[in-house]
Scaffold this motif. Structure first.
Motif, PDB file in Angstrom:
ATOM      1  N   ARG A 109       0.862  -1.185   0.000  1.00 47.72           N
ATOM      2  CA  ARG A 109       0.000   0.000   0.000  1.00 47.72           C
ATOM      3  C   ARG A 109       0.898   1.235   0.000  1.00 47.72           C
ATOM      4  NH1 ARG A 109      -2.248  -4.012   2.878  1.00 47.72           N
ATOM      5  NH2 ARG A 109      -4.498  -4.303   2.957  1.00 47.72           N
ATOM      6  N   ARG A 110       0.531   2.243  -0.738  1.00 51.72           N
ATOM      7  CA  ARG A 110       1.384   3.433  -0.866  1.00 51.72           C
ATOM      8  C   ARG A 110       1.627   4.075   0.491  1.00 51.72           C
ATOM      9  NH1 ARG A 110       4.776   6.120  -1.236  1.00 51.72           N
ATOM     10  NH2 ARG A 110       5.417   7.691  -2.745  1.00 51.72           N
ATOM     11  N   SER A 138      -3.115  -0.226  11.091  1.00 50.84           N
ATOM     12  CA  SER A 138      -1.856   0.036  10.372  1.00 50.84           C
ATOM     13  C   SER A 138      -1.164   1.272  10.937  1.00 50.84           C
ATOM     14  CB  SER A 138      -2.158   0.280   8.888  1.00 50.84           C
ATOM     15  OG  SER A 138      -3.201   1.232   8.735  1.00 50.84           O
ATOM     16  N   ASN A 159      -9.043   6.417  11.193  1.00 46.87           N
ATOM     17  CA  ASN A 159      -7.784   6.486  11.930  1.00 46.87           C
ATOM     18  C   ASN A 159      -8.077   6.529  13.420  1.00 46.87           C
ATOM     19  OD1 ASN A 159      -5.921   6.587   9.773  1.00 46.87           O
ATOM     20  ND2 ASN A 159      -6.213   8.787   9.530  1.00 46.87           N
ATOM     21  N   PHE A 218      -7.763  15.160  10.755  1.00 44.69           N
ATOM     22  CA  PHE A 218      -6.602  14.811   9.933  1.00 44.69           C
ATOM     23  C   PHE A 218      -5.701  16.041   9.781  1.00 44.69           C
ATOM     24  CE2 PHE A 218      -4.481  13.262   6.003  1.00 44.69           C
ATOM     25  CZ  PHE A 218      -4.051  12.052   6.513  1.00 44.69           C
ATOM     26  N   VAL A 253      -7.362  17.421  -1.143  1.00 48.00           N
ATOM     27  CA  VAL A 253      -6.766  16.213  -1.729  1.00 48.00           C
ATOM     28  C   VAL A 253      -5.420  16.523  -2.381  1.00 48.00           C
ATOM     29  CG1 VAL A 253      -7.220  14.231  -3.185  1.00 48.00           C
ATOM     30  CG2 VAL A 253      -9.120  15.526  -2.246  1.00 48.00           C
ATOM     31  N   PHE A 272      -2.424  15.637  -0.374  1.00 55.07           N
ATOM     32  CA  PHE A 272      -2.269  14.292   0.200  1.00 55.07           C
ATOM     33  C   PHE A 272      -0.992  13.586  -0.236  1.00 55.07           C
ATOM     34  CE2 PHE A 272      -2.876   9.745   0.631  1.00 55.07           C
ATOM     35  CZ  PHE A 272      -3.166   9.687   1.981  1.00 55.07           C
ATOM     36  N   GLY A 305     -14.168   7.703  12.148  1.00 54.12           N
ATOM     37  CA  GLY A 305     -14.316   7.846  10.692  1.00 54.12           C
ATOM     38  C   GLY A 305     -13.701   9.149  10.207  1.00 54.12           C
ATOM     39  N   GLU A 306     -13.487  10.077  11.140  1.00 56.03           N
ATOM     40  CA  GLU A 306     -12.886  11.411  10.898  1.00 56.03           C
ATOM     41  C   GLU A 306     -13.762  12.338  10.047  1.00 56.03           C
ATOM     42  OE1 GLU A 306      -8.821  11.564   9.620  1.00 56.03           O
ATOM     43  OE2 GLU A 306      -8.101  10.596  11.441  1.00 56.03           O
ATOM     44  N   HIS A 307     -14.106  11.918   8.857  1.00 55.22           N
ATOM     45  CA  HIS A 307     -14.865  12.810   7.974  1.00 55.22           C
ATOM     46  C   HIS A 307     -16.266  13.043   8.514  1.00 55.22           C
ATOM     47  CE1 HIS A 307     -12.137  12.597   4.547  1.00 55.22           C
ATOM     48  NE2 HIS A 307     -11.983  11.332   4.849  1.00 55.22           N
ATOM     49  N   ILE A 309     -12.227  18.422   7.480  1.00 50.73           N
ATOM     50  CA  ILE A 309     -11.750  17.275   8.276  1.00 50.73           C
ATOM     51  C   ILE A 309     -10.719  17.669   9.334  1.00 50.73           C
ATOM     52  CG2 ILE A 309      -9.942  16.626   6.613  1.00 50.73           C
ATOM     53  CD1 ILE A 309     -10.552  13.682   7.306  1.00 50.73           C
ATOM     54  N   PHE A 344      -9.961  -1.877   1.271  1.00 53.50           N
ATOM     55  CA  PHE A 344     -11.040  -1.056   1.834  1.00 53.50           C
ATOM     56  C   PHE A 344     -11.159   0.231   1.023  1.00 53.50           C
ATOM     57  CE2 PHE A 344      -8.780  -3.371   5.093  1.00 53.50           C
ATOM     58  CZ  PHE A 344      -9.766  -3.941   5.881  1.00 53.50           C
ATOM     59  N   ALA A 368      -6.082   2.550  -6.411  1.00 54.27           N
ATOM     60  CA  ALA A 368      -4.873   1.922  -5.854  1.00 54.27           C
ATOM     61  C   ALA A 368      -5.007   0.400  -5.872  1.00 54.27           C
ATOM     62  CB  ALA A 368      -4.657   2.403  -4.419  1.00 54.27           C
ATOM     63  N   GLN A 369      -6.193  -0.078  -5.570  1.00 59.55           N
ATOM     64  CA  GLN A 369      -6.367  -1.537  -5.453  1.00 59.55           C
ATOM     65  C   GLN A 369      -6.428  -2.208  -6.824  1.00 59.55           C
ATOM     66  OE1 GLN A 369      -9.709  -0.942  -2.989  1.00 59.55           O
ATOM     67  NE2 GLN A 369      -8.405  -0.416  -1.238  1.00 59.55           N
ATOM     68  N   ARG A 389      -2.786  -2.495  -7.211  1.00 57.95           N
ATOM     69  CA  ARG A 389      -2.104  -3.330  -6.205  1.00 57.95           C
ATOM     70  C   ARG A 389      -2.547  -4.793  -6.284  1.00 57.95           C
ATOM     71  NH1 ARG A 389      -2.962  -4.544  -0.740  1.00 57.95           N
ATOM     72  NH2 ARG A 389      -4.887  -3.339  -0.491  1.00 57.95           N
TER      73      ARG A 389
HETATM   74  C1  HEM Z   1      -7.427  12.611   0.078  1.00 57.39           C
HETATM   75  C2  HEM Z   1      -6.940  11.968   1.107  1.00 57.39           C
HETATM   76  C3  HEM Z   1      -6.526  10.532   1.075  1.00 57.39           C
HETATM   77  C4  HEM Z   1      -6.118   9.755   0.034  1.00 57.39           C
HETATM   78  C5  HEM Z   1      -5.977  10.164  -1.427  1.00 57.39           C
HETATM   79  C6  HEM Z   1      -5.819   8.442   0.561  1.00 57.39           C
HETATM   80  C7  HEM Z   1      -5.369   7.375  -0.173  1.00 57.39           C
HETATM   81  C8  HEM Z   1      -5.066   6.131   0.320  1.00 57.39           C
HETATM   82  C9  HEM Z   1      -4.572   5.036  -0.456  1.00 57.39           C
HETATM   83  C10 HEM Z   1      -4.299   5.078  -1.951  1.00 57.39           C
HETATM   84  C11 HEM Z   1      -4.391   3.985   0.369  1.00 57.39           C
HETATM   85  C12 HEM Z   1      -3.888   2.597   0.006  1.00 57.39           C
HETATM   86  C13 HEM Z   1      -5.090   1.767  -0.388  1.00 57.39           C
HETATM   87  C14 HEM Z   1      -4.744   0.372  -0.809  1.00 57.39           C
HETATM   88  O1  HEM Z   1      -3.716   0.176  -1.468  1.00 57.39           O
HETATM   89  O2  HEM Z   1      -5.539  -0.543  -0.507  1.00 57.39           O
HETATM   90  C15 HEM Z   1      -4.795   4.411   1.683  1.00 57.39           C
HETATM   91  C16 HEM Z   1      -4.821   3.618   2.803  1.00 57.39           C
HETATM   92  C17 HEM Z   1      -5.455   3.970   3.960  1.00 57.39           C
HETATM   93  N1  HEM Z   1      -5.989   5.204   4.271  1.00 57.39           N
HETATM   94 FE1  HEM Z   1      -6.023   6.790   3.113  1.00 57.39          FE
HETATM   95  N2  HEM Z   1      -6.055   8.436   1.906  1.00 57.39           N
HETATM   96  C18 HEM Z   1      -6.490   9.686   2.263  1.00 57.39           C
HETATM   97  C19 HEM Z   1      -6.851  10.110   3.526  1.00 57.39           C
HETATM   98  C20 HEM Z   1      -7.121   9.275   4.561  1.00 57.39           C
HETATM   99  C21 HEM Z   1      -7.825   9.638   5.754  1.00 57.39           C
HETATM  100  C22 HEM Z   1      -8.378  11.012   6.074  1.00 57.39           C
HETATM  101  C23 HEM Z   1      -7.935   8.515   6.501  1.00 57.39           C
HETATM  102  C24 HEM Z   1      -8.623   8.323   7.814  1.00 57.39           C
HETATM  103  C25 HEM Z   1      -9.777   8.917   8.089  1.00 57.39           C
HETATM  104  C26 HEM Z   1      -7.271   7.440   5.788  1.00 57.39           C
HETATM  105  C27 HEM Z   1      -7.164   6.149   6.222  1.00 57.39           C
HETATM  106  C28 HEM Z   1      -6.534   5.139   5.520  1.00 57.39           C
HETATM  107  C29 HEM Z   1      -6.358   3.798   6.042  1.00 57.39           C
HETATM  108  C30 HEM Z   1      -6.824   3.281   7.393  1.00 57.39           C
HETATM  109  C31 HEM Z   1      -5.688   3.073   5.062  1.00 57.39           C
HETATM  110  C32 HEM Z   1      -5.250   1.617   5.152  1.00 57.39           C
HETATM  111  C33 HEM Z   1      -6.376   0.738   4.667  1.00 57.39           C
HETATM  112  C34 HEM Z   1      -6.009  -0.713   4.831  1.00 57.39           C
HETATM  113  O3  HEM Z   1      -5.782  -1.124   5.979  1.00 57.39           O
HETATM  114  O4  HEM Z   1      -5.951  -1.435   3.826  1.00 57.39           O
HETATM  115  N3  HEM Z   1      -6.785   7.942   4.621  1.00 57.39           N
HETATM  116  N4  HEM Z   1      -5.187   5.724   1.631  1.00 57.39           N
END
Ligand code: HEM
Length: 505
Positions: A52-53, A93, A127, A132, A137, A140, A195-197, A278, A313, A340-341, A344
């Motif tokens: 995951r990135r 994570s 989170n 956040f 975006v 990010f 959920g934050e948002h 957020i 997810f 992404a998925q 990936r």
């Molecule tokens: C525009 C803002 C955001 C972008 C573009 C973004 C993008 C991503 C991407 C691309 C991944 C990897 C997904 C994968 O490969 O399965 C990821 C993982 C994750 N993001 Fe974000 N994210 C953002 C903001 C946030 C925020 C605000 C939260 C929490 C409220 C969050 C929580 C997570 C979590 C928990 C994962 C891990 C999911 C897992 O366990 O597979 N992200 N995010």
């Protein structure tokens, strides 16, 4: 059982020898004809998939959500009706570290949950913090580049990290949280998650409210100091994964109480700041927590790669009764995860058992790499069709969302109601003295290698949030109080310009 013990190749044929290559003569070279050896080597070379990135390092477990209270006046989602029990899978994570990173790092923790509801999967990808760092975006990918590795040295860089954070004042509240005692949880069990948002809920009458999701730990909050974490990381880099697995294995199922906060559409219009930002919290005193139910983790995965690494997810997965909001950050996420998925895991990743819904999945997507579910056999692949196959269900349509204003690139900092420091200041003021001391100590330690200009920027923000917070940070960072006071008079753009150079002193 006998079959289970027999080694075969990838199509089930028995393997005669798994130790000795076929060679031309007892001391001669390996021959191409050792096809079992070729298969083994070729598979091994392809076993690693992209991580995951961000959130690359994680651990997961199955559980269930039991709804104990009645919130049906807000939502018609079946998963949130009184008495509903829904199976789920959660992955915890860290954010910045790669797949092999240590668990006990100072970082926020991701908590992503997939609820296998009777109306399809609902993913809450949150989170362990209520807000956040950033809110657009566009920022990010840059946030992740700043907290991950430096392009030249290949090492993590406190300088990059703090430079980015402090140039965007909206990061201030989240910085305060991450530098506080909560920055290193003692275990995944000992933290809340959110959920934050701002999301939306709508009921049977299609009436909408705005909502935030909270899961509060029943194990109590417990955190580690830098020193405790360093010691644990020195012995066991997988300490949080071990704790989660072993606790569940011995039947000590961790539990969280689920709550929502609710804001009506009218309250949102009259709220004193943007409720869809957020980086802002909704104070509990104004928008009290409403109890929903209990979430419990009770079963370990059988296979880490199959179930945890391949879990996917996305906030885009909602079910009728739960919806999005105008939060621009959430809107960006709705695209990013599926994209992404698809890279990936591949286009058919929702067929992987951990991702697959427990209800019938009837769509017209077809084909693609690794299609393994029969591809809907002879069913029509187009719609509309005269064969009576799968039609849309207008009764689940969300209520229309009223929006206003011209299309434009609005900077939230131009909004006169925007205050980037209120939440951080309020958090400081409710901290006990020992927590305040830790926050100051952790910040000074984390910023130790950072240049002075960036320290000044952060101290100015702290001063704007709370005079005591600012004063103690100035002292801990060894800054000149007069200089900070002078910089505090500047607006954000002026402050950023005045602190660009490392020799600001
Ligand atoms: C525009 C803002 C955001 C972008 C573009 C973004 C993008 C991503 C991407 C691309 C991944 C990897 C997904 C994968 O490969 O399965 C990821 C993982 C994750 N993001 Fe974000 N994210 C953002 C903001 C946030 C925020 C605000 C939260 C929490 C409220 C969050 C929580 C997570 C979590 C928990 C994962 C891990 C999911 C897992 O366990 O597979 N992200 N995010």
């Amino acid at each position: 059982m006998d079959d289970y013990k027999k080694l075969t190749n990838e199509v089930g044929a028995p393997v005669a020898d798994n130790e000795n290559s076929i060679t031309a003569g007892p001391r001669g070279p390996v021959v191409m004809q050792d096809v079992w050896l070729m298969e083994k080597m070729a598979h091994f070379n392809r076993e690693v998939i992209p991580e995951r990135r961000m959130h690359a390092k994680g651990w997961g477990a199955y559980g269930k959500l039991t709804v104990t209270h009645d919130i049906s006046k807000y939502t018609k989602a079946k998963v949130l009706q009184p008495g509903a029990v829904t199976e789920a899978f959660t992955r915890f994570s860290t954010v910045a570290g790669e797949r092999g990173a240590a668990d006990c790092e100072r970082d926020i923790r991701g908590v992503a949950t997939k609820f296998y509801t009777s109306e399809g999967n609902w993913d809450l990808v949150g989170n362990n913090t209520p807000t956040f760092f950033i809110r657009d975006v566009h920022n990010f990918s840059d946030l992740n580049r700043a907290v991950k590795r430096d392009p030249k040295t290949g090492r993590r860089s406190a300088q990059n990290n703090w430079d980015f954070w402090t140039l965007l004042p909206e990061c201030f509240h989240q910085i305060t949280v991450v530098m506080s005692d909560r920055g290193i949880p003692a275990s995944f069990r000992n933290m809340h998650f959110y959920g934050e948002h701002t999301f939306s809920l709508y009921n049977e009458k299609n009436e909408r409210v705005w909502c935030k999701f909270h899961f509060r730990t029943q194990q109590g909050i417990k955190n580690l100091t830098n020193e405790e974490a360093a010691e644990i990381n020195g012995i066991d880099r997988e300490s949080h994964g071990k704790d989660l697995f072993e606790t569940i294995e011995r039947g000590g199922f961790p539990k969280w109480t689920m709550y929502i906060q609710v804001m009506t559409e009218e309250q949102a219009i009259n709220h004193y700041e943007n409720p869809f930002d957020i980086t802002k919290i909704w104070p509990h005193a104004e928008y009290p927590l409403i109890e929903v139910g209990m979430y419990e983790l009770n079963r370990n995965p059988e296979n880490y790669f199959a179930e945890v690494e391949q879990a996917a997810f996305t906030p885009a997965h909602v079910v009728p009764g739960i919806g999005f909001s105008p939060d621009r950050f959430l809107q960006g996420r709705l695209f990013s995860y599926g994209d992404a998925q698809r890279y990936r895991l591949g286009i058919n990743h929702n067929q992987i058992p951990v991702n697959r819904a427990k209800v019938a999945v009837n769509e017209y997507h077809r084909d693609g790499a690794m299609r393994v579910d029969g591809n809907y056999g002879a069913a029509p692949a187009y719609t509309p069709n005269s064969a009576g196959f799968w039609t849309a269900q207008p009764e689940v349509a969300e209520p229309p969302m009223a929006l206003e204003g011209a299309m434009w690139r609005y900077d939230p900092k131009d909004d006169p109601t925007d205050d980037c420091f209120r939440a951080g200041g309020n958090l400081w003021r409710v901290m006990t003295e020992d927590k305040k001391a830790l926050l100051i100590h952790n910040t000074a330690t984390d910023m130790a290698s950072v240049t002075k200009n960036i320290k000044y920027r952060h101290a100015v923000h702290a001063l704007k949030a709370d005079p005591e917070y600012g004063r103690r940070l100035i002292e801990a960072l060894g800054l000149c109080p007069d200089k900070v006071a002078e910089l505090e008079k500047l607006n954000n753009n002026e402050l950023n310009r005045a602190t660009l150079s490392a020799d600001v002193d």
